[in-house]
Design a protein around this motif. Structure first.
Motif: not given
Length: 352
Positions: A57-63, A106-110, A118-123
Motif C-alpha cells: 500500500t505504501s508503494t501504491l500510495g507513493a506512486i 502520501v502526504i510526505s511524497v506530495m 525528494f519523493a523517493f527520499n520520503r518513501f
C-alpha cells in the motif's frame, strides 16, 4: 499502566530507524520514526502480514502521490483527493490497517510536488521505519501470545474468584468492588483480543495443523468460562441485592458460588497437570447445578421479587454448564496429549 515489552520495542524500533537514516545520510528522519511506531505489531504473524501489506500500500500510495504531485501540484484539495483515492484502494484490498501510515507516506511524497528525488527520499524513509519495527519485533523479546494468554487466564481467574467468593456476603467496599469489576472487564477483553490473534492466524494459514485447531478450541472455552463468570457477577450486582431474600437463601447462593469457583479452579489445575481427571467431581457438579436451579425456581423464585433471583440463578447455572463443557475439553485434551506424547505436559502442548 505497566511497562511492557511492546513499549520498549517501539522505542528501540524508533531508535534503530533514526540511526539507520543517519548512517545512510538521509535528512529529515522523522518519517522513518513515525513509520516504526505504526508498524509495531502484537504478534510475529501480524507483524509479517503488516510488513507485506504496508509495503504494497505504501508503494501504491507513493506512486499515486508522485503522479498527483506532478500533475496536480501540492495544493490542499489535490492532497485530499489523493488521500481519498488511497483510502478507497486500501479498503478494497482489505488492507485497512495500513491506511494510517500509507496516508503519511502520501502526504510526505506530495509535499515534493513532482520532485522525484525528494519523493523517493520520503518513501525510502517509510520503508526504513517499517523494516526497523519488523526486525526489532522478531529479534528482541519476540511476542509469545500463548504464554501471555495462560498467564492472563490464571491472573483473571484469581481476581474473579475473589469477587465471586465475596459477592453474596458483600464484604468488599462498594468503591473497591466497582474498581475491581472494571479491571476484570478490561482484562477479559484483553484476553479476547489475544484469542482473536490466534483465530486470525488459524484462518489465514491454509496449512495450519489439526492440533492447532484443537488448541484453538481450548483457548475459546477458557475465554468463555471467564466471560460467563463475569456475567454471574454482573447479575449479582444488578439483581441479587434488589430482591427480597432470607439468610437461608444467601447461604444457598453463596455455597453454590463456592462450588462453581472451586470446580473452575480444579479444571485449570488439570490444564497445568496438577490434578488427575475426576469424573465423579464433574458428575456431582452437574447434579448440584441442576438441583440448585430447581430449588431456586421452587423456592426463592416464587417469592416477591423472585424473578430477579431467577435471573441470578440462571446466570450461575449457565456458568456451571460452561464449566462442565470446559472440564470435558480438559479431560479430552489430557487423553489426546497422553496418547500422542506418551504422557506429556498439557500446558506445554497448548503453548507450542
Amino acid at each position: 499502566m505497566a511497562f511492557g515489552a511492546r513499549m520498549f520495542k517501539t522505542g528501540l524500533a524508533v531508535t534503530l530507524a533514526l540511526y539507520l537514516t543517519q548512517l545512510l545520510g538521509i535528512s529529515s528522519p522523522v518519517g522513518a520514526a513515525i513509520a516504526a511506531i505504526f508498524a509495531m505489531q502484537p504478534s510475529i504473524y501480524r507483524s509479517w502480514r503488516y510488513f507485506l501489506d504496508q509495503i504494497q500500500t505504501s508503494t501504491l500510495g507513493a506512486i499515486l502521490a508522485m503522479l498527483g504531485g506532478y500533475f496536480l501540484t501540492n495544493q490542499p484539495i489535490a492532497v485530499g483527493l489523493v488521500c481519498i483515492l488511497v483510502i478507497m484502494i486500501c479498503i478494497k484490498l482489505n488492507m485497512g490497517e495500513t491506511i494510517g501510515l500509507t496516508l503519511v507516506t502520501v502526504i510526505s511524497v506530495m509535499e515534493a510536488s513532482g520532485q522525484w528525488d525528494f519523493a523517493f527520499n520520503r518513501f525510502f524513509l517509510t520503508l526504513i521505519g517499517i523494516i526497523s519495527a519488523f526486525l526489532i519485533n522478531i529479534l528482541v523479546f519476540p511476542p509469545k501470545p500463548k504464554d501471555q494468554y495462560f498467564k492472563q487466564i490464571n491472573s483473571v481467574f484469581d481476581k474473579m474468584s475473589l469477587l465471586m467468593r465475596t459477592a453474596i456476603s458483600h464484604e468488599i467496599k462498594d468503591s473497591v468492588y466497582r474498581d475491581e469489576m472494571n479491571s476484570l472487564e478490561g482484562s477479559i477483553k484483553s484476553i479476547g483480543d489475544k484469542y482473536n490473534l490466534f483465530e486470525e492466524e488459524q484462518k489465514k494459514l491454509k496449512r495450519a495443523k489439526y492440533s492447532h485447531s484443537r488448541q484453538l478450541v481450548v483457548y475459546k472455552h477458557l475465554l468463555i468460562s471467564l466471560q460467563k463468570g463475569y456475567e454471574v457477577l454482573n447479575a449479582v450486582e444488578n439483581h441479587y441485592f434488589q430482591a427480597k431474600r432470607s439468610g437461608e437463601i444467601d447461604e444457598q447462593f453463596d455455597a453454590h458460588l463456592e462450588h462453581l469457583i472451586k470446580f473452575h479452579e480444579h479444571i485449570l489445575w488439570k490444564f497445568e497437570d496438577k490434578l488427575k481427571p475426576n469424573v465423579d467431581e464433574a458428575d456431582t457438579m452437574a447434579e448440584k447445578n441442576e438441583a440448585f436451579m430447581d430449588q431456586v425456581i421452587c423456592g426463592a423464585g416464587t417469592e416477591p421479587g423472585g424473578f430477579r433471583m431467577t435471573i441470578v440463578a440462571a446466570a450461575m447455572y449457565d456458568y456451571g454448564h460452561t464449566l462442565d463443557r470446559l472440564n470435558s475439553v480438559a479431560d479430552h485434551i489430557s487423553r489426546f496429549v497422553e496418547k500422542k506424547n506418551n504422557g506429556g505436559d498439557i500446558l506445554a502442548w497448548l503453548k507450542r
